[in-house]
Design a protein around this motif. Structure first.
Motif, PDB file in Angstrom:
ATOM      1  N   UNK A  80       0.831  -1.213   0.000  1.00  0.00           N
ATOM      2  CA  UNK A  80       0.000   0.000   0.000  1.00  0.00           C
ATOM      3  C   UNK A  80       0.865   1.262   0.000  1.00  0.00           C
ATOM      4  N   UNK A  81       2.011   1.205   0.658  1.00  0.00           N
ATOM      5  CA  UNK A  81       2.905   2.371   0.708  1.00  0.00           C
ATOM      6  C   UNK A  81       3.902   2.371  -0.457  1.00  0.00           C
ATOM      7  N   UNK A  82       3.668   1.548  -1.458  1.00  0.00           N
ATOM      8  CA  UNK A  82       4.470   1.509  -2.686  1.00  0.00           C
ATOM      9  C   UNK A  82       5.944   1.196  -2.416  1.00  0.00           C
ATOM     10  N   UNK A  83       6.182   0.375  -1.406  1.00  0.00           N
ATOM     11  CA  UNK A  83       7.529  -0.069  -1.044  1.00  0.00           C
ATOM     12  C   UNK A  83       8.451   1.097  -0.668  1.00  0.00           C
ATOM     13  N   UNK A  84       7.874   2.168  -0.150  1.00  0.00           N
ATOM     14  CA  UNK A  84       8.662   3.354   0.179  1.00  0.00           C
ATOM     15  C   UNK A  84       8.789   3.608   1.682  1.00  0.00           C
ATOM     16  N   UNK A  93       7.321   9.843  11.600  1.00  0.00           N
ATOM     17  CA  UNK A  93       8.270  10.950  11.706  1.00  0.00           C
ATOM     18  C   UNK A  93       9.665  10.453  12.069  1.00  0.00           C
ATOM     19  N   UNK A  94       9.737   9.560  13.065  1.00  0.00           N
ATOM     20  CA  UNK A  94      11.051   9.088  13.508  1.00  0.00           C
ATOM     21  C   UNK A  94      11.683   8.181  12.450  1.00  0.00           C
ATOM     22  N   UNK A  95      10.880   7.352  11.778  1.00  0.00           N
ATOM     23  CA  UNK A  95      11.415   6.512  10.708  1.00  0.00           C
ATOM     24  C   UNK A  95      11.948   7.370   9.572  1.00  0.00           C
ATOM     25  N   UNK A  96      11.204   8.428   9.237  1.00  0.00           N
ATOM     26  CA  UNK A  96      11.643   9.339   8.193  1.00  0.00           C
ATOM     27  C   UNK A  96      12.979   9.989   8.522  1.00  0.00           C
ATOM     28  N   UNK A  97      13.166  10.358   9.784  1.00  0.00           N
ATOM     29  CA  UNK A  97      14.427  10.970  10.196  1.00  0.00           C
ATOM     30  C   UNK A  97      15.580   9.969  10.115  1.00  0.00           C
ATOM     31  N   UNK A  98      15.300   8.718  10.441  1.00  0.00           N
ATOM     32  CA  UNK A  98      16.347   7.695  10.413  1.00  0.00           C
ATOM     33  C   UNK A  98      16.779   7.395   8.977  1.00  0.00           C
ATOM     34  N   UNK A  99      15.805   7.219   8.067  1.00  0.00           N
ATOM     35  CA  UNK A  99      16.138   6.855   6.687  1.00  0.00           C
ATOM     36  C   UNK A  99      16.466   8.078   5.830  1.00  0.00           C
ATOM     37  N   UNK A 100      16.247   9.286   6.380  1.00  0.00           N
ATOM     38  CA  UNK A 100      16.583  10.505   5.650  1.00  0.00           C
ATOM     39  C   UNK A 100      15.596  10.879   4.574  1.00  0.00           C
ATOM     40  N   UNK A 105      11.234  12.163   3.812  1.00  0.00           N
ATOM     41  CA  UNK A 105       9.982  12.672   4.374  1.00  0.00           C
ATOM     42  C   UNK A 105       8.858  11.708   4.031  1.00  0.00           C
ATOM     43  N   UNK A 106       8.616  10.735   4.902  1.00  0.00           N
ATOM     44  CA  UNK A 106       7.593   9.714   4.651  1.00  0.00           C
ATOM     45  C   UNK A 106       6.186  10.273   4.784  1.00  0.00           C
ATOM     46  N   UNK A 107       6.063  11.419   5.454  1.00  0.00           N
ATOM     47  CA  UNK A 107       4.746  12.044   5.579  1.00  0.00           C
ATOM     48  C   UNK A 107       4.255  12.514   4.203  1.00  0.00           C
ATOM     49  N   UNK A 108       5.200  12.919   3.339  1.00  0.00           N
ATOM     50  CA  UNK A 108       4.845  13.394   1.999  1.00  0.00           C
ATOM     51  C   UNK A 108       4.910  12.283   0.955  1.00  0.00           C
ATOM     52  N   UNK A 109       5.893  11.410   1.060  1.00  0.00           N
ATOM     53  CA  UNK A 109       6.048  10.333   0.087  1.00  0.00           C
ATOM     54  C   UNK A 109       6.511   9.066   0.797  1.00  0.00           C
TER      55      UNK A 109
END
Length: 416
Positions: free
Chosen positions: A60-64, A245-252, A254-258
């Motif tokens: 569902x998250x397109x493997x992102x 938010x924390x996962x996005x910061x770890x992987x570098x 912005x998962x909130x947007x993409x």
């Protein structure tokens, strides 16, 4: 030399894929299996749904968005009451209802966007909220290891220290391939220490049949049970945003947007809805696996998918499932001790990366209030739901940030 980062979309050779996947599965296992035990059901169905839910999340998250879905603790209080008074099938109906409403909430995010998050969760608020995800769980790790008992069992202490020290020094000293599986190596070493201390009973493994089908059952619906369960939606939505938010910061990234908060939130709640329909427990993204990514630098969704497939396979193989269930609490506690701390550090990294200016009163107040609310033990009860810790701190931070934003628009802030 900087640690080799394996990014979200990268493929991993099979010789690395298997141990990396096992590492993720072990990291979430202790906490994830505890929930079905508390509900009085066989953990095999939870293993099955955790794997299936994770695969659905990835698609569902397109493997992102790398995330492993484990059993959610947020439902324990209302579900326990419903199970006691009506039976587990009515709790399942509540899980389905909450998951369905969560999918609707994801649609609202899709319609109105996520720009409001920058207003209600600026960096000065986001950082401490993310840090609290790990910090408020620190006592849980110590408790799981048996370190908070009135009299600490020396065996628990030995196994805990072996597990933790191997994880700590392995993370900074191991090289080449070994550097990406320090958590798995620590689990194995901790387990061996537990065997030598005489803490492992292999009887359930020897008695388990080779092939066992998880116990599926179907929900029953009662309006009172559903109403009692619905407030949990507020808790899991806040928790999900924090994890993304924390996962996005770890992987570098912005998962909130993409791929978008609407996709990840929908996937999370859709999995919970399916769990309720087949007799499992609600699922959620898991802090332990976020911690594994932070420690190892391996963010590949292929590894997460591998862990999910292994979880599904283990749910059908009796001896394997029984063997995993023999992992003692001090091992889980030792691993969690490090992983929760890594999540807390990721929150501090948010403040550093955004160069938060604490010369501004608003930033100083936001961070201070959120940390105090989150760590003070304050609880607010709404019906059968108790809001505390990170969730309550997140809500307080969002309200305070919004008020500061409105005051700024009206030119009422003294720092102007």
């Amino acid at each position: 030399m900087a640690k080799r980062i394996i990014q979200v979309e990268e493929k991993v050779p099979f010789k690395m894929l298997l141990p990396l996947s096992v590492q993720h599965m072990f990291a979430m296992f202790g906490a994830s299996v505890l929930v079905p035990y508390l509900f009085g059901i066989n953990p095999a169905i939870a293993l099955f749904m955790n794997g299936l839910g994770t695969l659905l999340f990835i698609l569902i998250t397109k493997k992102k968005a790398p995330a492993y879905l484990g059993s959610s603790f947020a439902f324990i209080a209302p579900a326990t009451i419903i199970i006691k008074n009506m039976g587990y099938q009515y709790a399942l109906g509540g899980f389905v209802a909450v998951g369905f409403c969560g999918c609707i909430l994801a649609g609202i995010f899709y319609k109105f966007g996520t720009k409001w998050i920058d207003v209600v969760l600026p960096a000065a608020a986001m950082g401490p909220v993310v840090a609290l995800i790990g910090l408020e769980l620190s006592s849980s790790a110590a408790s799981t290891a048996g370190l908070l008992d009135k009299v600490v069992d020396p065996k628990n202490l030995i196994v805990f220290l072996v597990t933790l020290l191997v994880a700590v020094f392995g993370s900074v000293c191991f090289k080449k391939f070994w550097s990406v599986i320090p958590i798995l190596i620590a689990v194995v070493c901790g387990y061996i220490a537990a065997v030598l201390c005489g803490m492992i009973d292999f009887t359930p493994v020897l008695k388990a049949s080779f092939f066992a089908i998880p116990h599926f059952q179907f929900p029953k619906f009662n309006i009172n049970a559903i109403v009692m369960m619905l407030p949990v939606l507020l808790v899991i939505a806040s928790e999900h945003i924090g994890h993304q938010l924390v996962t996005g910061k770890i992987v570098g990234r912005d998962l909130i947007k993409d791929p978008g908060l609407h996709r990840s939130l929908f996937a999370d709640n859709f999995s919970t809805m399916i769990s309720g329909l087949i007799g499992s427990v609600p699922t959620t993204t898991y802090g332990e696996n976020i911690g594994v990514m932070a420690v190892t630098g391996v963010y590949s969704v292929q590894v997460i998918a591998g862990a999910a497939i292994l979880s599904i396979i283990c749910s059908f193989i009796g001896p394997v499932a029984a063997l995993i269930q023999t992992i003692p609490n001090p091992v889980i506690g030792g691993i969690s001790f490090l992983l929760y701390g890594m999540i807390g550090t990721s929150g501090l990294r948010v403040l550093v990366d955004h160069q938060v200016d604490y010369g501004k009163s608003t930033n100083l107040i936001l961070t201070s209030v959120i940390f105090v609310v989150g760590l003070s033990g304050i609880k607010i009860s709404i019906g059968n739901i108790s809001l505390s810790g990170m969730v309550l701190a997140c809500m307080v931070g969002m309200i305070l940030s919004l008020v500061f934003h409105l005051l700024g628009k009206c030119h009422m802030l003294n720092e102007e």
